[in-house]
Design a protein around this motif. Sequence first.
Motif, PDB file in Angstrom:
ATOM      1  N   ILE A 258      -2.774 -12.332  -4.502  1.00  0.00           N
ATOM      2  CA  ILE A 258      -2.941 -11.183  -4.705  1.00  0.00           C
ATOM      3  C   ILE A 258      -1.827 -10.904  -5.188  1.00  0.00           C
ATOM      4  O   ILE A 258      -0.260 -10.914  -4.778  1.00  0.00           O
ATOM      5  CB  ILE A 258      -3.264  -9.766  -3.327  1.00  0.00           C
ATOM      6  N   ALA A 259      -1.635  -9.884  -6.043  1.00  0.00           N
ATOM      7  CA  ALA A 259      -0.428  -9.247  -7.020  1.00  0.00           C
ATOM      8  C   ALA A 259       0.182  -8.358  -6.413  1.00  0.00           C
ATOM      9  O   ALA A 259      -0.271  -6.954  -5.705  1.00  0.00           O
ATOM     10  CB  ALA A 259      -0.943  -8.727  -8.094  1.00  0.00           C
ATOM     11  N   SER A 260       1.660  -8.493  -6.389  1.00  0.00           N
ATOM     12  CA  SER A 260       2.152  -7.099  -5.163  1.00  0.00           C
ATOM     13  C   SER A 260       3.212  -7.396  -6.046  1.00  0.00           C
ATOM     14  O   SER A 260       4.856  -8.223  -5.319  1.00  0.00           O
ATOM     15  CB  SER A 260       2.391  -7.651  -3.599  1.00  0.00           C
ATOM     16  N   TYR A 261       3.406  -6.522  -7.029  1.00  0.00           N
ATOM     17  CA  TYR A 261       5.029  -6.483  -7.733  1.00  0.00           C
ATOM     18  C   TYR A 261       5.869  -5.900  -7.054  1.00  0.00           C
ATOM     19  O   TYR A 261       5.965  -4.817  -6.550  1.00  0.00           O
ATOM     20  CB  TYR A 261       4.689  -5.519  -9.224  1.00  0.00           C
ATOM     21  N   GLN A 262       7.253  -6.594  -6.933  1.00  0.00           N
ATOM     22  CA  GLN A 262       8.453  -6.524  -6.017  1.00  0.00           C
ATOM     23  C   GLN A 262       7.677  -5.762  -4.515  1.00  0.00           C
ATOM     24  O   GLN A 262       8.524  -4.992  -3.814  1.00  0.00           O
ATOM     25  CB  GLN A 262       8.931  -4.841  -7.017  1.00  0.00           C
ATOM     26  N   ASN A 263       6.847  -5.972  -4.542  1.00  0.00           N
ATOM     27  CA  ASN A 263       6.431  -6.863  -2.915  1.00  0.00           C
ATOM     28  C   ASN A 263       6.332  -4.984  -2.266  1.00  0.00           C
ATOM     29  O   ASN A 263       6.417  -4.550  -1.185  1.00  0.00           O
ATOM     30  CB  ASN A 263       7.776  -7.183  -1.836  1.00  0.00           C
ATOM     31  N   VAL A 264       5.597  -4.126  -3.511  1.00  0.00           N
ATOM     32  CA  VAL A 264       4.969  -2.941  -3.024  1.00  0.00           C
ATOM     33  C   VAL A 264       3.733  -2.552  -1.354  1.00  0.00           C
ATOM     34  O   VAL A 264       4.086  -2.161  -0.949  1.00  0.00           O
ATOM     35  CB  VAL A 264       5.117  -1.995  -3.887  1.00  0.00           C
ATOM     36  N   GLN A 265       2.705  -3.696  -1.248  1.00  0.00           N
ATOM     37  CA  GLN A 265       2.248  -3.778  -1.200  1.00  0.00           C
ATOM     38  C   GLN A 265       2.471  -3.907   0.326  1.00  0.00           C
ATOM     39  O   GLN A 265       1.838  -3.427   0.923  1.00  0.00           O
ATOM     40  CB  GLN A 265       0.547  -4.790  -1.554  1.00  0.00           C
ATOM     41  N   GLN A 266       2.966  -5.390   0.276  1.00  0.00           N
ATOM     42  CA  GLN A 266       2.821  -6.122   1.450  1.00  0.00           C
ATOM     43  C   GLN A 266       3.755  -4.313   2.503  1.00  0.00           C
ATOM     44  O   GLN A 266       3.678  -4.202   3.591  1.00  0.00           O
ATOM     45  CB  GLN A 266       3.729  -7.318   2.034  1.00  0.00           C
ATOM     46  N   LEU A 267       4.936  -3.930   1.400  1.00  0.00           N
ATOM     47  CA  LEU A 267       6.106  -2.989   2.191  1.00  0.00           C
ATOM     48  C   LEU A 267       5.240  -1.307   2.301  1.00  0.00           C
ATOM     49  O   LEU A 267       5.017  -1.316   3.580  1.00  0.00           O
ATOM     50  CB  LEU A 267       7.100  -2.467   1.733  1.00  0.00           C
ATOM     51  N   GLN A 268       4.279  -1.380   2.041  1.00  0.00           N
ATOM     52  CA  GLN A 268       3.211  -0.382   2.139  1.00  0.00           C
ATOM     53  C   GLN A 268       2.675  -0.668   3.382  1.00  0.00           C
ATOM     54  O   GLN A 268       2.357   0.217   4.079  1.00  0.00           O
ATOM     55  CB  GLN A 268       2.351  -0.483   1.044  1.00  0.00           C
ATOM     56  N   PHE A 269       2.036  -1.969   3.679  1.00  0.00           N
ATOM     57  CA  PHE A 269       1.122  -1.376   4.674  1.00  0.00           C
ATOM     58  C   PHE A 269       1.855  -2.465   5.684  1.00  0.00           C
ATOM     59  O   PHE A 269       2.098  -1.875   7.503  1.00  0.00           O
ATOM     60  CB  PHE A 269      -0.225  -3.438   4.170  1.00  0.00           C
ATOM     61  N   GLU A 270       2.909  -2.870   5.564  1.00  0.00           N
ATOM     62  CA  GLU A 270       3.949  -2.691   6.969  1.00  0.00           C
ATOM     63  C   GLU A 270       4.033  -2.037   7.572  1.00  0.00           C
ATOM     64  O   GLU A 270       4.043  -1.045   8.372  1.00  0.00           O
ATOM     65  CB  GLU A 270       5.198  -3.211   7.071  1.00  0.00           C
ATOM     66  N   LEU A 271       5.101  -1.136   6.587  1.00  0.00           N
ATOM     67  CA  LEU A 271       5.466   0.724   6.736  1.00  0.00           C
ATOM     68  C   LEU A 271       3.647   1.551   7.638  1.00  0.00           C
ATOM     69  O   LEU A 271       4.131   2.548   8.595  1.00  0.00           O
ATOM     70  CB  LEU A 271       5.894   1.282   5.812  1.00  0.00           C
ATOM     71  N   ALA A 272       2.946   1.490   6.679  1.00  0.00           N
ATOM     72  CA  ALA A 272       1.717   2.138   7.961  1.00  0.00           C
ATOM     73  C   ALA A 272       0.833   1.746   8.905  1.00  0.00           C
ATOM     74  O   ALA A 272       0.266   1.992   8.975  1.00  0.00           O
ATOM     75  CB  ALA A 272       0.975   1.988   6.082  1.00  0.00           C
ATOM     76  N   LYS A 273       1.755   0.086   8.726  1.00  0.00           N
ATOM     77  CA  LYS A 273       0.646  -0.087  10.195  1.00  0.00           C
ATOM     78  C   LYS A 273      -0.912  -0.277  10.028  1.00  0.00           C
ATOM     79  O   LYS A 273      -1.533  -0.129  10.465  1.00  0.00           O
ATOM     80  CB  LYS A 273       1.191   0.493  11.433  1.00  0.00           C
ATOM     81  N   LEU A 274      -0.915  -0.804   8.561  1.00  0.00           N
ATOM     82  CA  LEU A 274      -2.167  -0.734   8.405  1.00  0.00           C
ATOM     83  C   LEU A 274      -3.179  -2.006   9.425  1.00  0.00           C
ATOM     84  O   LEU A 274      -2.591  -3.229   9.498  1.00  0.00           O
ATOM     85  CB  LEU A 274      -3.047  -0.817   6.774  1.00  0.00           C
TER      86      LEU A 274
ATOM     87  N   TRP B  19      -5.566  -1.539   0.086  1.00  0.00           N
ATOM     88  CA  TRP B  19      -4.935  -1.129  -0.957  1.00  0.00           C
ATOM     89  C   TRP B  19      -4.976   0.983  -1.278  1.00  0.00           C
ATOM     90  O   TRP B  19      -3.922   1.783  -1.482  1.00  0.00           O
ATOM     91  CB  TRP B  19      -6.023  -0.699  -2.144  1.00  0.00           C
ATOM     92  N   ALA B  20      -5.762   1.321  -0.435  1.00  0.00           N
ATOM     93  CA  ALA B  20      -6.104   2.591  -0.749  1.00  0.00           C
ATOM     94  C   ALA B  20      -5.524   3.596   0.119  1.00  0.00           C
ATOM     95  O   ALA B  20      -4.388   4.338   0.168  1.00  0.00           O
ATOM     96  CB  ALA B  20      -8.033   3.325  -0.929  1.00  0.00           C
ATOM     97  N   LYS B  21      -5.683   2.770   1.228  1.00  0.00           N
ATOM     98  CA  LYS B  21      -4.883   3.657   2.128  1.00  0.00           C
ATOM     99  C   LYS B  21      -3.129   3.759   2.245  1.00  0.00           C
ATOM    100  O   LYS B  21      -2.159   4.611   2.928  1.00  0.00           O
ATOM    101  CB  LYS B  21      -5.116   2.938   3.397  1.00  0.00           C
ATOM    102  N   GLY B  22      -2.749   2.617   1.633  1.00  0.00           N
ATOM    103  CA  GLY B  22      -1.302   1.800   1.468  1.00  0.00           C
ATOM    104  C   GLY B  22      -0.673   3.127   0.464  1.00  0.00           C
ATOM    105  O   GLY B  22       0.289   3.982   0.595  1.00  0.00           O
ATOM    106  N   GLN B  23      -1.616   3.859  -0.830  1.00  0.00           N
ATOM    107  CA  GLN B  23      -0.866   4.305  -1.173  1.00  0.00           C
ATOM    108  C   GLN B  23      -0.233   6.315  -0.635  1.00  0.00           C
ATOM    109  O   GLN B  23       0.109   6.341  -1.302  1.00  0.00           O
ATOM    110  CB  GLN B  23      -1.621   4.384  -2.585  1.00  0.00           C
ATOM    111  N   VAL B  24      -1.717   5.806   0.087  1.00  0.00           N
ATOM    112  CA  VAL B  24      -1.820   8.014   0.614  1.00  0.00           C
ATOM    113  C   VAL B  24      -0.933   8.176   1.050  1.00  0.00           C
ATOM    114  O   VAL B  24       0.082   9.243   1.889  1.00  0.00           O
ATOM    115  CB  VAL B  24      -3.342   7.810   1.115  1.00  0.00           C
ATOM    116  N   TRP B  25      -0.560   6.525   2.158  1.00  0.00           N
ATOM    117  CA  TRP B  25       0.978   6.787   3.231  1.00  0.00           C
ATOM    118  C   TRP B  25       2.336   6.858   2.920  1.00  0.00           C
ATOM    119  O   TRP B  25       3.371   7.837   2.803  1.00  0.00           O
ATOM    120  CB  TRP B  25       0.729   5.530   3.823  1.00  0.00           C
ATOM    121  N   GLN B  26       2.036   6.518   0.997  1.00  0.00           N
ATOM    122  CA  GLN B  26       3.142   6.551   0.311  1.00  0.00           C
ATOM    123  C   GLN B  26       3.839   7.900   0.321  1.00  0.00           C
ATOM    124  O   GLN B  26       4.603   8.150  -0.218  1.00  0.00           O
ATOM    125  CB  GLN B  26       2.967   5.817  -0.802  1.00  0.00           C
ATOM    126  N   TYR B  27       2.500   7.917   0.026  1.00  0.00           N
ATOM    127  CA  TYR B  27       2.608   9.925  -0.768  1.00  0.00           C
ATOM    128  C   TYR B  27       2.444  10.785   0.208  1.00  0.00           C
ATOM    129  O   TYR B  27       3.548  11.478   0.072  1.00  0.00           O
ATOM    130  CB  TYR B  27       1.129  10.297  -1.494  1.00  0.00           C
TER     131      TYR B  27
END
Length: 351
Positions: free
Chosen positions: A56-72, A258-266
């Motif tokens: 899976i693509a994760s530019y600048q590790n954004v996806q992993q960080l979103q998932f980690e911080l959002a505790k998905l 993916w969707a929930k990670g973006q919502v958490w970031q917002y």
Amino acid sequence: MPSSYDRRVFLASLLGAAAGVAGLSGCAETSAAATDKGAATAPLADRVPAGTSLKIASYQNVQQLQFELAKLPELPFTVSSWVNIGAGPDVINAFRAKSLDVANNAGIPPIQAHYQGYDAKIVAIDVTRKPNYLFATKPGSDIRTVADFRGKKLAFSQGQAQGVVLLRALKKAGLKYDDVTLVPLTSNQFLTALQSGQVDVAPLANSQAPAYLQQYGSKGARSITTDVVDLLNLLWAPASVLADRAKAAAVAAYIPQWAKGQVWQYENPDRWNEEFYVKTQNLTLAQARAITALANKPLFPPSWDEAIAWEQETADLLAEGGFVKKFDVSSLFDHRFEGIAAKSVPAEYRS
């Protein structure tokens, strides 16, 4: 307009890094059509089979960080690699090399892949309502509006969102392609091209502009805002991946995360500013807040009708300039995945 020979040279300079560009446009229709006939149409599996993995693509590790911080929740498959890749041309090359299974891009890379004869499908849509880009000038420039682009050298990436934003802005300003000089570059070359004066203007992401202007604003560089919106933020995958029943099920399972990670970031801008922009991008907190203030609210439409219409307009715009051949973009969407993202988020995040 440039001659047909000039156009071919222009395209070759952009696509040369992609496998086998010589003669590529001539085989595009045949290759895409052949893959379409074998495209997966079977219903998605209810569960992800054991042992399934995705790259899976994760530019600048954004996806992993979103998932980690959002505790998905943990994904029901193995991520064999998180690939630090984001630019559309690079993603297409990675798809071809089978080193990537799923990527997050704007609307134009799938069009570019089709033009190159590579079959990949869109599986999730996030609609953006505010501009993600602005135009930055080289140091010492007197350019202040898009109308001033006439006769200037503009950084242009045909296979990326920045390219279509530029084309749409030119059209809105009443400028034709032969009113300007389009300099073929990829987005990771834009900053260097501005700094060196290779180009007069380049479209930069909102997240890139503050650092550039902080460094060169005192030397006469400036930003020019645009209301042109790059509507689509999407997930897409090679048709060969989606034809694999296990991998298709894994893609379907990834979309809600993916969707929930973006919502958490917002919903958590202060935490994101600190953890991503300050700690990983070396921006000041003030710069991070300026970027976040421009952030789009994620919107995941239950229906893809608007997305398809916008994608068709984009493809037609590129065809008008001779950059691609005209085609029906409906072939780019795998409707088995339509609505998955929308169902995974609260109602306020469905457009």
